[in-house]
Design an enzyme around this catalytic site. Structure first.
Site, PDB file in Angstrom:
ATOM      1  N   ASP A 189       3.238  -5.977  -5.232  1.00  0.00           N
ATOM      2  CA  ASP A 189       3.025  -7.372  -5.594  1.00  0.00           C
ATOM      3  C   ASP A 189       2.305  -7.427  -6.946  1.00  0.00           C
ATOM      4  O   ASP A 189       1.369  -6.660  -7.185  1.00  0.00           O
ATOM      5  CB  ASP A 189       2.140  -8.020  -4.520  1.00  0.00           C
ATOM      6  N   ASP A 209      -4.540  -0.740   6.432  1.00  0.00           N
ATOM      7  CA  ASP A 209      -4.779  -0.033   5.166  1.00  0.00           C
ATOM      8  C   ASP A 209      -3.560   0.824   4.798  1.00  0.00           C
ATOM      9  O   ASP A 209      -2.596   0.909   5.562  1.00  0.00           O
ATOM     10  CB  ASP A 209      -6.049   0.823   5.263  1.00  0.00           C
ATOM     11  N   ASP A 247     -11.387   0.321  11.115  1.00  0.00           N
ATOM     12  CA  ASP A 247     -12.359  -0.724  10.769  1.00  0.00           C
ATOM     13  C   ASP A 247     -11.846  -2.130  11.100  1.00  0.00           C
ATOM     14  O   ASP A 247     -12.470  -3.128  10.756  1.00  0.00           O
ATOM     15  CB  ASP A 247     -12.770  -0.624   9.290  1.00  0.00           C
ATOM     16  N   HIS A 297       4.200 -14.379   4.640  1.00  0.00           N
ATOM     17  CA  HIS A 297       2.789 -14.523   5.023  1.00  0.00           C
ATOM     18  C   HIS A 297       2.219 -15.899   4.685  1.00  0.00           C
ATOM     19  O   HIS A 297       1.026 -16.121   4.876  1.00  0.00           O
ATOM     20  CB  HIS A 297       1.984 -13.440   4.301  1.00  0.00           C
ATOM     21  N   ASP A 298       3.028 -16.791   4.148  1.00  0.00           N
ATOM     22  CA  ASP A 298       2.541 -18.119   3.764  1.00  0.00           C
ATOM     23  C   ASP A 298       3.062 -19.235   4.654  1.00  0.00           C
ATOM     24  O   ASP A 298       2.641 -20.384   4.506  1.00  0.00           O
ATOM     25  CB  ASP A 298       2.984 -18.447   2.318  1.00  0.00           C
ATOM     26  N   GLU A 345       8.662 -14.959  -6.845  1.00  0.00           N
ATOM     27  CA  GLU A 345       8.231 -16.007  -5.922  1.00  0.00           C
ATOM     28  C   GLU A 345       8.134 -17.268  -6.762  1.00  0.00           C
ATOM     29  O   GLU A 345       7.143 -17.529  -7.424  1.00  0.00           O
ATOM     30  CB  GLU A 345       6.864 -15.686  -5.307  1.00  0.00           C
ATOM     31  N   ASP A 362       4.157 -12.910  -8.035  1.00  0.00           N
ATOM     32  CA  ASP A 362       3.478 -14.040  -7.406  1.00  0.00           C
ATOM     33  C   ASP A 362       3.476 -15.254  -8.329  1.00  0.00           C
ATOM     34  O   ASP A 362       3.214 -15.130  -9.531  1.00  0.00           O
ATOM     35  CB  ASP A 362       2.033 -13.599  -7.112  1.00  0.00           C
ATOM     36  N   ASP A 382      -3.883  -0.077  11.008  1.00  0.00           N
ATOM     37  CA  ASP A 382      -5.238   0.287  10.589  1.00  0.00           C
ATOM     38  C   ASP A 382      -5.436   1.786  10.775  1.00  0.00           C
ATOM     39  O   ASP A 382      -5.455   2.274  11.901  1.00  0.00           O
ATOM     40  CB  ASP A 382      -6.218  -0.537  11.440  1.00  0.00           C
ATOM     41  N   ASN A 402      -8.131   3.663   9.686  1.00  0.00           N
ATOM     42  CA  ASN A 402      -9.501   4.177   9.831  1.00  0.00           C
ATOM     43  C   ASN A 402     -10.330   3.461  10.889  1.00  0.00           C
ATOM     44  O   ASN A 402     -11.514   3.749  11.047  1.00  0.00           O
ATOM     45  CB  ASN A 402     -10.228   4.165   8.475  1.00  0.00           C
TER      46      ASN A 402
HETATM   47  C1  NOJ Z   1       1.599 -17.026  -3.287  1.00  0.00           C
HETATM   48  C2  NOJ Z   1       1.178 -16.015  -2.285  1.00  0.00           C
HETATM   49  O1  NOJ Z   1       2.271 -15.681  -1.486  1.00  0.00           O
HETATM   50  C3  NOJ Z   1       0.048 -16.638  -1.512  1.00  0.00           C
HETATM   51  O2  NOJ Z   1      -0.306 -15.886  -0.378  1.00  0.00           O
HETATM   52  C4  NOJ Z   1      -1.124 -16.793  -2.433  1.00  0.00           C
HETATM   53  O3  NOJ Z   1      -2.162 -17.445  -1.749  1.00  0.00           O
HETATM   54  C5  NOJ Z   1      -0.735 -17.616  -3.667  1.00  0.00           C
HETATM   55  N1  NOJ Z   1       0.518 -17.222  -4.218  1.00  0.00           N
HETATM   56  C6  NOJ Z   1      -1.767 -17.471  -4.744  1.00  0.00           C
HETATM   57  O4  NOJ Z   1      -1.717 -16.189  -5.295  1.00  0.00           O
END
Ligand code: NOJ
Length: 529
Positions: A110, A41, A37, A338-339, A277, A215, A33, A35
């Site tokens: 992305d 960023d 908040d 991140h999923d 992906e 994505d 981060d 700034n």
């Molecule tokens: C895959 C992404 O990695 C995920 O984080 C997102 O929620 C879904 N696609 C929808 O865009």
């Protein structure tokens, strides 16, 4: 034992940087981060580029930082060609790109082509214009008098259709959203959609990005007629295991899109790339995305989904190399993003989970092709149990299940207490960090030669000594049912998934994922030359 591999020529025509790269995924709101908040960023990322260079990765992939109402943390894009003020400005993106290139890092951004935000000007215009209009034809609107037009479910839970408000005496149309209701799916059968994304590609290519992570690459086309799906056993949440089959996924028409994008990228200098992906049912269907005239790579989720088992890992290695060999493509390897639940936690958590995570990482980094790391794995971070009041994942709101926030907790950089140097302030970041993370900060781990970060740095540095020269051939070795062992060029890799020590191979130990003696302990891997 079995030898398999790709075309062994790593020279002619196979020299592009991404074929052997280790790419580090940055989730911008949780990395650094700038700034104060409480949300990460772009300037924060720029300030940490030296850290990434010293870690020894080749490239960074940035999850979306575009203008977005942040309903799905940027995977709901309202303007593909601008930076959300939360993350900075276009000028900040330019500075990041320039400085990343200066320190020798490639930058992948992305691209979210399956859906826009409901705040995208196109969707707002579609709602305003009404049924039958060209504006609605950019999305998938349908009439249906008695409930949703088909039985499709959102990946985030609940129906994949939402009905819009209608004027007096009218019945509101339904629009399709494979994800949140704030993420309407585009209609890729409408040529306007494809043209728009070519413009977006060029916009970022012109600014100097080295590639795109695409994505939901398997989702753009839906089967004509939108028939009901028969895969009824779908999970309510993509965190456990995403649904990969049905008339909404992996339709043959999608490959024409990537052929067109391939042509667009080919006009630019410097080996620009595309990584898919694409959650596909088989290694062969994954490989179709990386045919010579399509994308460069696809994430190999089979490696991530494999349980802690030598035979499961061996099966993934074999089937992956066989499948990418069919198209003369480059394999990729990934354990976290991140999923999904962070891999130390998936492998049991605690000391054992971390030992296994480091061992699986070491095995992965010796395989041919390229690897993807997710921010924080170099610290050995585990999945965090985020308190309900702080959860923000749309799947939590749609299903009541914890969702993905637990792998998105901001990175601890220094200090003993939250926010651990995440930003200049002392306030709590957007998700609170655990009070126990003091020993896991970058500063604390850098000072400890036995830490996970020291292990990652050593492994990445050692990998550089053979990644491009060891060839693409992998020979599986038989060392017993609990052991994954393989040889690649001069390197022998042994990963002990069992509970007893196993003999070390002869030779010089180049890297070990944890303490070893004259044997290889359980939950440990080595590289031997
Ligand atoms: C895959 C992404 O990695 C995920 O984080 C997102 O929620 C879904 N696609 C929808 O865009």
């Amino acid at each position: 034992m079995e030898a398999m591999g790709l075309n062994d020529q790593t020279s002619a025509g196979r020299h592009e940087w991404w074929r052997h790269a280790v790419t580090y995924q940055i989730y911008p709101r949780s990395f650094a981060d700038g700034n104060g908040d409480g949300v990460g960023d772009l300037p924060g990322i720029t300030s940490r580029l030296p850290y990434l260079r010293d870690l020894g990765v080749d490239a960074i992939w940035l999850s979306p930082f575009y203008r977005s109402p942040q309903k799905d943390h940027g995977y709901d894009v309202a303007d593909y060609c601008d930076v959300d003020p939360l993350f900075g400005s276009l000028a900040d993106a330019d500075v990041l790109l320039e400085q990343a290139h200066e320190v020798g890092l490639k930058v992948i951004v992305d691209l979210v082509p399956n859906h826009t935000s409901d705040q995208h000007p196109w969707f707002r215009a579609a709602l305003a214009a009404g049924p039958g209009s060209p504006e609605r034809a950019r999305y998938i609107f349908r009439d249906s008098a008695d409930g949703p037009p088909n039985n499709w479910r959102s990946v985030f839970g609940g129906p994949a259709w939402t009905q819009v408000e209608a004027g007096p005496g009218e019945v509101g149309q339904w629009y399709l959203h494979l994800f949140d209701a704030s993420q309407p799916d585009l209609d890729w059968r409408n040529p306007e959609v494809g043209d728009m994304f070519v413009d977006v590609l060029r916009f970022w290519l012109d600014r100097g990005v080295d590639g795109f992570r695409v994505d939901v690459a398997h989702g753009l086309f839906k089967e004509e007629g939108l028939p009901d799906t028969v895969t009824s056993a779908r999970k309510e949440s993509m965190v456990e295991a995403p649904d990969v089959e049905g008339p909404m996924w992996d339709q043959p028409e999608v490959h024409d899109v990537y052929r067109r994008w391939h042509e667009v990228l080919a006009k630019y200098d410097g080996d620009r790339m595309l990584v898919a992906e694409a959650w596909t049912p088989t290694p062969e269907s994954m490989a179709r995305y990386i045919r010579e005239d399509e994308m460069s790579q696809a994430f190999n989720f089979a490696w991530l989904l494999a349980p802690w088992s030598a035979s499961a890992f061996a099966e993934v290695v074999t089937s992956t190399l066989d499948a990418v060999g069919l198209v003369d493509g480059t394999p990729t390897w990934v354990l976290s993003n991140h999923d999904v639940v962070r891999h130390p936690t998936r492998y049991g958590g605690g000391e054992v989970g971390l030992a296994r995570a480091r061992a699986a990482t070491l095995a992965m980094l010796a395989l041919p092709g390229s690897a993807y790391l997710y921010q924080g794995e170099e610290l050995g971070l585990e999945q965090v149990e985020v308190e309900p009041e702080f959860r923000q994942d749309p799947s939590w709101f749609r299903t009541g299940e914890p969702g993905r926030d637990g792998c998105r907790v901001p990175i601890p950089w220094s200090g003993e207490t939250p926010p651990y140097g995440f930003g200049p302030g002392t306030g709590q970041p957007w998700i609170p960090q655990p009070a126990t993370w003091g020993p896991l900060t970058v500063a604390a781990e850098e000072a400890d030669p036995a830490s996970t970060i020291s292990f990652y740095r050593a492994a990445l540095a050692t990998r550089r000594t053979f990644a491009t020269s060891a060839g693409d051939r992998v020979e599986l070795l038989d060392r017993g049912a609990d052991v994954l062992a393989f040889r690649r060029g001069p390197i022998t890799v042994v990963l002990n998934c069992g509970s007893d020590p196993v003999p070390l191979p002869d030779g010089e130990v180049l890297m070990a994922s944890g303490p070893i003696d004259y044997n290889l302990p359980a939950n440990t891997a080595v590289w031997v030359r």
